[in-house]
Design a protein around this motif. Structure first.
Motif, PDB file in Angstrom:
ATOM      1  N   LEU A   1      44.121  47.263  42.297  1.00  0.00           N
ATOM      2  CA  LEU A   1      42.776  47.205  41.735  1.00  0.00           C
ATOM      3  C   LEU A   1      42.876  46.889  40.243  1.00  0.00           C
ATOM      4  O   LEU A   1      43.939  47.025  39.640  1.00  0.00           O
ATOM      5  N   LEU A   2      41.755  46.510  39.644  1.00  0.00           N
ATOM      6  CA  LEU A   2      41.761  46.210  38.211  1.00  0.00           C
ATOM      7  C   LEU A   2      42.242  47.410  37.401  1.00  0.00           C
ATOM      8  O   LEU A   2      42.905  47.251  36.378  1.00  0.00           O
ATOM      9  N   GLN A   3      41.921  48.616  37.858  1.00  0.00           N
ATOM     10  CA  GLN A   3      42.341  49.799  37.111  1.00  0.00           C
ATOM     11  C   GLN A   3      43.863  49.938  37.098  1.00  0.00           C
ATOM     12  O   GLN A   3      44.441  50.450  36.129  1.00  0.00           O
ATOM     13  N   ASP A   4      44.529  49.464  38.154  1.00  0.00           N
ATOM     14  CA  ASP A   4      45.992  49.499  38.176  1.00  0.00           C
ATOM     15  C   ASP A   4      46.567  48.548  37.137  1.00  0.00           C
ATOM     16  O   ASP A   4      47.516  48.874  36.425  1.00  0.00           O
ATOM     17  N   PHE A   5      45.986  47.346  37.070  1.00  0.00           N
ATOM     18  CA  PHE A   5      46.438  46.364  36.084  1.00  0.00           C
ATOM     19  C   PHE A   5      46.156  46.852  34.667  1.00  0.00           C
ATOM     20  O   PHE A   5      46.971  46.657  33.765  1.00  0.00           O
TER      21      PHE A   5
ATOM     22  N   LEU B   1      41.336  35.458  36.006  1.00  0.00           N
ATOM     23  CA  LEU B   1      41.044  35.172  34.600  1.00  0.00           C
ATOM     24  C   LEU B   1      41.592  36.272  33.699  1.00  0.00           C
ATOM     25  O   LEU B   1      42.243  36.008  32.685  1.00  0.00           O
ATOM     26  N   ARG B   2      41.371  37.507  34.087  1.00  0.00           N
ATOM     27  CA  ARG B   2      41.850  38.638  33.296  1.00  0.00           C
ATOM     28  C   ARG B   2      43.379  38.685  33.276  1.00  0.00           C
ATOM     29  O   ARG B   2      43.991  39.004  32.254  1.00  0.00           O
ATOM     30  N   PHE B   3      43.996  38.349  34.407  1.00  0.00           N
ATOM     31  CA  PHE B   3      45.455  38.381  34.500  1.00  0.00           C
ATOM     32  C   PHE B   3      46.089  37.388  33.532  1.00  0.00           C
ATOM     33  O   PHE B   3      47.064  37.701  32.839  1.00  0.00           O
ATOM     34  N   ILE B   4      45.546  36.185  33.476  1.00  0.00           N
ATOM     35  CA  ILE B   4      46.092  35.164  32.577  1.00  0.00           C
ATOM     36  C   ILE B   4      45.875  35.550  31.123  1.00  0.00           C
ATOM     37  O   ILE B   4      46.774  35.428  30.275  1.00  0.00           O
ATOM     38  N   TYR B   5      44.691  36.056  30.792  1.00  0.00           N
ATOM     39  CA  TYR B   5      44.410  36.459  29.419  1.00  0.00           C
ATOM     40  C   TYR B   5      45.297  37.630  28.989  1.00  0.00           C
ATOM     41  O   TYR B   5      45.740  37.705  27.843  1.00  0.00           O
ATOM     42  N   ALA B   6      45.552  38.558  29.897  1.00  0.00           N
ATOM     43  CA  ALA B   6      46.330  39.749  29.561  1.00  0.00           C
ATOM     44  C   ALA B   6      47.804  39.460  29.349  1.00  0.00           C
ATOM     45  O   ALA B   6      48.508  40.229  28.697  1.00  0.00           O
ATOM     46  N   THR B   7      48.291  38.338  29.882  1.00  0.00           N
ATOM     47  CA  THR B   7      49.716  38.000  29.798  1.00  0.00           C
ATOM     48  C   THR B   7      49.977  36.702  29.050  1.00  0.00           C
ATOM     49  O   THR B   7      51.128  36.278  28.927  1.00  0.00           O
ATOM     50  N   ASN B   8      48.919  36.062  28.575  1.00  0.00           N
ATOM     51  CA  ASN B   8      49.032  34.781  27.889  1.00  0.00           C
ATOM     52  C   ASN B   8      49.608  33.694  28.805  1.00  0.00           C
ATOM     53  O   ASN B   8      50.093  32.671  28.337  1.00  0.00           O
ATOM     54  N   GLY B   9      49.592  33.943  30.123  1.00  0.00           N
ATOM     55  CA  GLY B   9      50.123  32.968  31.073  1.00  0.00           C
ATOM     56  C   GLY B   9      51.635  32.887  31.085  1.00  0.00           C
ATOM     57  O   GLY B   9      52.198  31.945  31.634  1.00  0.00           O
ATOM     58  N   VAL B  10      52.306  33.874  30.486  1.00  0.00           N
ATOM     59  CA  VAL B  10      53.769  33.889  30.425  1.00  0.00           C
ATOM     60  C   VAL B  10      54.313  34.459  31.737  1.00  0.00           C
ATOM     61  O   VAL B  10      53.995  35.598  32.100  1.00  0.00           O
TER      62      VAL B  10
ATOM     63  N   GLY C   1      51.135  49.081  25.128  1.00  0.00           N
ATOM     64  CA  GLY C   1      50.654  50.097  24.198  1.00  0.00           C
ATOM     65  C   GLY C   1      49.210  50.510  24.439  1.00  0.00           C
ATOM     66  O   GLY C   1      48.347  49.665  24.695  1.00  0.00           O
ATOM     67  N   GLU C   2      48.947  51.830  24.339  1.00  0.00           N
ATOM     68  CA  GLU C   2      47.597  52.344  24.553  1.00  0.00           C
ATOM     69  C   GLU C   2      46.640  51.931  23.437  1.00  0.00           C
ATOM     70  O   GLU C   2      45.424  51.971  23.617  1.00  0.00           O
ATOM     71  N   HIS C   3      47.198  51.535  22.299  1.00  0.00           N
ATOM     72  CA  HIS C   3      46.335  51.129  21.179  1.00  0.00           C
ATOM     73  C   HIS C   3      45.563  49.848  21.497  1.00  0.00           C
ATOM     74  O   HIS C   3      44.634  49.476  20.779  1.00  0.00           O
ATOM     75  N   LEU C   4      45.913  49.177  22.599  1.00  0.00           N
ATOM     76  CA  LEU C   4      45.229  47.940  22.994  1.00  0.00           C
ATOM     77  C   LEU C   4      44.081  48.210  23.952  1.00  0.00           C
ATOM     78  O   LEU C   4      43.527  47.280  24.538  1.00  0.00           O
ATOM     79  N   HIS C   5      43.718  49.474  24.111  1.00  0.00           N
ATOM     80  CA  HIS C   5      42.692  49.853  25.085  1.00  0.00           C
ATOM     81  C   HIS C   5      41.378  49.093  24.877  1.00  0.00           C
ATOM     82  O   HIS C   5      40.764  48.619  25.832  1.00  0.00           O
ATOM     83  N   ASP C   6      40.951  48.965  23.628  1.00  0.00           N
ATOM     84  CA  ASP C   6      39.644  48.347  23.351  1.00  0.00           C
ATOM     85  C   ASP C   6      39.618  46.849  23.624  1.00  0.00           C
ATOM     86  O   ASP C   6      38.532  46.265  23.748  1.00  0.00           O
ATOM     87  N   THR C   7      40.791  46.209  23.673  1.00  0.00           N
ATOM     88  CA  THR C   7      40.835  44.767  23.948  1.00  0.00           C
ATOM     89  C   THR C   7      41.501  44.464  25.296  1.00  0.00           C
ATOM     90  O   THR C   7      41.752  43.307  25.607  1.00  0.00           O
ATOM     91  N   ASN C   8      41.786  45.505  26.070  1.00  0.00           N
ATOM     92  CA  ASN C   8      42.452  45.340  27.364  1.00  0.00           C
ATOM     93  C   ASN C   8      41.635  44.404  28.258  1.00  0.00           C
ATOM     94  O   ASN C   8      40.522  44.753  28.662  1.00  0.00           O
TER      95      ASN C   8
ATOM     96  N   PHE D   1      41.694  43.756  31.258  1.00  0.00           N
ATOM     97  CA  PHE D   1      41.353  44.314  32.570  1.00  0.00           C
ATOM     98  C   PHE D   1      40.238  45.354  32.485  1.00  0.00           C
ATOM     99  O   PHE D   1      39.746  45.819  33.513  1.00  0.00           O
ATOM    100  N   LEU D   2      39.836  45.708  31.241  1.00  0.00           N
ATOM    101  CA  LEU D   2      38.808  46.731  31.066  1.00  0.00           C
ATOM    102  C   LEU D   2      37.523  46.205  30.446  1.00  0.00           C
ATOM    103  O   LEU D   2      36.436  46.633  30.815  1.00  0.00           O
ATOM    104  N   VAL D   3      37.627  45.289  29.488  1.00  0.00           N
ATOM    105  CA  VAL D   3      36.439  44.834  28.758  1.00  0.00           C
ATOM    106  C   VAL D   3      35.502  44.046  29.673  1.00  0.00           C
ATOM    107  O   VAL D   3      35.924  43.472  30.677  1.00  0.00           O
ATOM    108  N   ARG D   4      34.245  44.027  29.317  1.00  0.00           N
ATOM    109  CA  ARG D   4      33.250  43.345  30.158  1.00  0.00           C
ATOM    110  C   ARG D   4      33.483  41.845  30.197  1.00  0.00           C
ATOM    111  O   ARG D   4      33.444  41.225  31.259  1.00  0.00           O
ATOM    112  N   ILE D   5      33.737  41.252  29.028  1.00  0.00           N
ATOM    113  CA  ILE D   5      34.003  39.811  28.966  1.00  0.00           C
ATOM    114  C   ILE D   5      35.421  39.622  28.437  1.00  0.00           C
ATOM    115  O   ILE D   5      35.682  39.825  27.247  1.00  0.00           O
TER     116      ILE D   5
END
Length: 397
Positions: A293-297, A260-269, A306-313, A315-319
């Protein structure tokens, strides 16, 4: 005597053992060697849409060869969906042969030139065939290209970025270039595969004779986690990706939390999914691991985007959620040739001016209970619900 079932099981066990053996060879291999492996054109991750497209292209090519008659095929997909990736893979399946007096070149690939004209297309085709400095009129170069195609035994011609024709030419130019492709189909007796975004269909449908020669088209869609069939296709691709990565151990990319996180992080592209996975491999190996591991992704995601996307990453956010809100990574991820896919044009139509007038009258006598005029209503955030629904669908897909 073995039963059919036991024979199938034995083959499956043998295949699994061979796959494990192939993976184990990566123990101790350095990052550079793994990067080179993933950058090689032979590194290919199959999925259902891609397999269907390959089958269709090769079937039509064989039909052209047997009937000695050309035909066209339009293959469409959004940016990064894997059209060029597909063409490269088919070219690897049908490699050129330089052992004889005359080289055999089963496939030829070229892009629509920046200034598309009939002469420009002919020059691009000649260059793809090995002519470093093609000269002459459009007609002369086209005839020379057709002779070369026959001489080297070409079966499939890939023309990429076909959607660029209507973007850079008027209607008359679109027709002229459509005529050139039509004539190439007839003269070469090859399968001409036109690759492009969904706007490429304007080139084909805008020319009656070309349309007749390319009645069939196929689509490569992005992956998504909406609907059981889309989830099934996404999980199959992630499973194949997991097996193809140069790591000694599997990473369980199809696990709901990861997929789920993989698809959201790449928009399925497709291209972005591959980019993130390749970068994550290097990060894992650098840290002495043969499993992602998720931390690698998460680190790969920020390294690429970009690191500015940390808060919406994702692979990191709870939901996790899609990153399609305004000013987010995929807010404007759409083909300019398909403006109806732009996020701002997706919401349902607002009521015309009349309701706004009524709302204004109400506000004169009563405190407004609705959103003030001019401020768009905020739809409820479907993130949590979407994640729950998707996870449920994934377990039943």
């Amino acid at each position: 005597m073995n039963s059919p079932t036991s024979s199938i099981e034995q083959k499956a066990i043998s295949a699994a053992a061979a796959a494990n053996s192939a993976r184990e060879k990566w123990y101790g291999v350095d990052i550079t060697a793994r990067r080179l492996h993933m950058a090689d054109s032979h590194f290919f991750v199959r999925h259902s849409q891609c397999a269907s497209a390959i089958t269709e292209i090769r079937r039509n090519a064989e039909k052209c060869k047997l009937e000695r008659a050309g035909r066209g095929l339009l293959t469409m997909g959004g940016s990064g969906a894997g059209k060029t990736y597909l063409a490269n893979h088919i070219s690897n399946l049908m490699p050129r042969d330089d052992t004889g007096d005359v080289s055999k070149v089963p496939t030829v690939y070229f892009k629509i030139p920046s200034a598309p004209t009939q002469r420009g297309l002919a020059a691009a085709l000649l260059t793809a065939l090995g002519d470093p400095r093609p000269t002459g009129s459009a007609g002369e170069m086209s005839k020379r290209a057709v002779k070369l195609l026959a001489m080297v035994g070409t079966e499939i011609i890939f023309i990429d970025d076909v959607q660029d024709i209507p973007e850079k030419r008027g209607q008359k130019g679109v027709v002229q270039l459509g005529n050139w492709i039509r004539d190439l189909i007839d003269a070469s007796k090859c399968l001409v595969v036109m690759l492009g975004t969904f706007a490429a269909i304007d080139v084909v449908r805008g020319n009656d004779q070309l349309n007749r020669r390319a009645m069939r088209n196929q689509r490569l869609e992005y992956f998504s986690m909406t609907g059981s069939e889309n989830i099934r296709l996404s999980l199959r691709f992630l499973d194949n990706l997991d097996k193809a990565l140069p790591l000694a151990e599997l990473s369980k990319l199809t696990a709901p939390e990861t997929a789920l996180r993989f698809i959201y992080a790449t928009n399925g592209v497709t291209s972005l999914m591959l980019d993130v996975a390749k970068e994550a491999v290097c990060i894992a190996v650098k840290n002495g691991r043969e499993q992602l591991l998720l931390q690698d992704f998460a680190e790969a995601f920020e390294l690429l985007f970009g690191e500015h996307l940390h808060d919406t990453n994702p692979f990191l956010v709870r939901i996790p959620r899609t990153l399609t809100k305004k000013d987010e990574l995929f807010h404007h991820w759409f083909d300019t040739s398909n403006p109806e896919k732009e996020p701002e044009q997706q919401p349902s139509q607002k009521a015309p001016a009349k309701p706004k007038v009524k709302a204004a009258k109400k506000s004169a006598t009563k405190a407004p209970e609705t959103v003030p005029e001019g401020v768009p209503e905020q739809a409820p955030d479907p993130t949590a619900k979407s994640a729950d629904v998707t996870a449920t669908e994934m377990t039943t897909a």
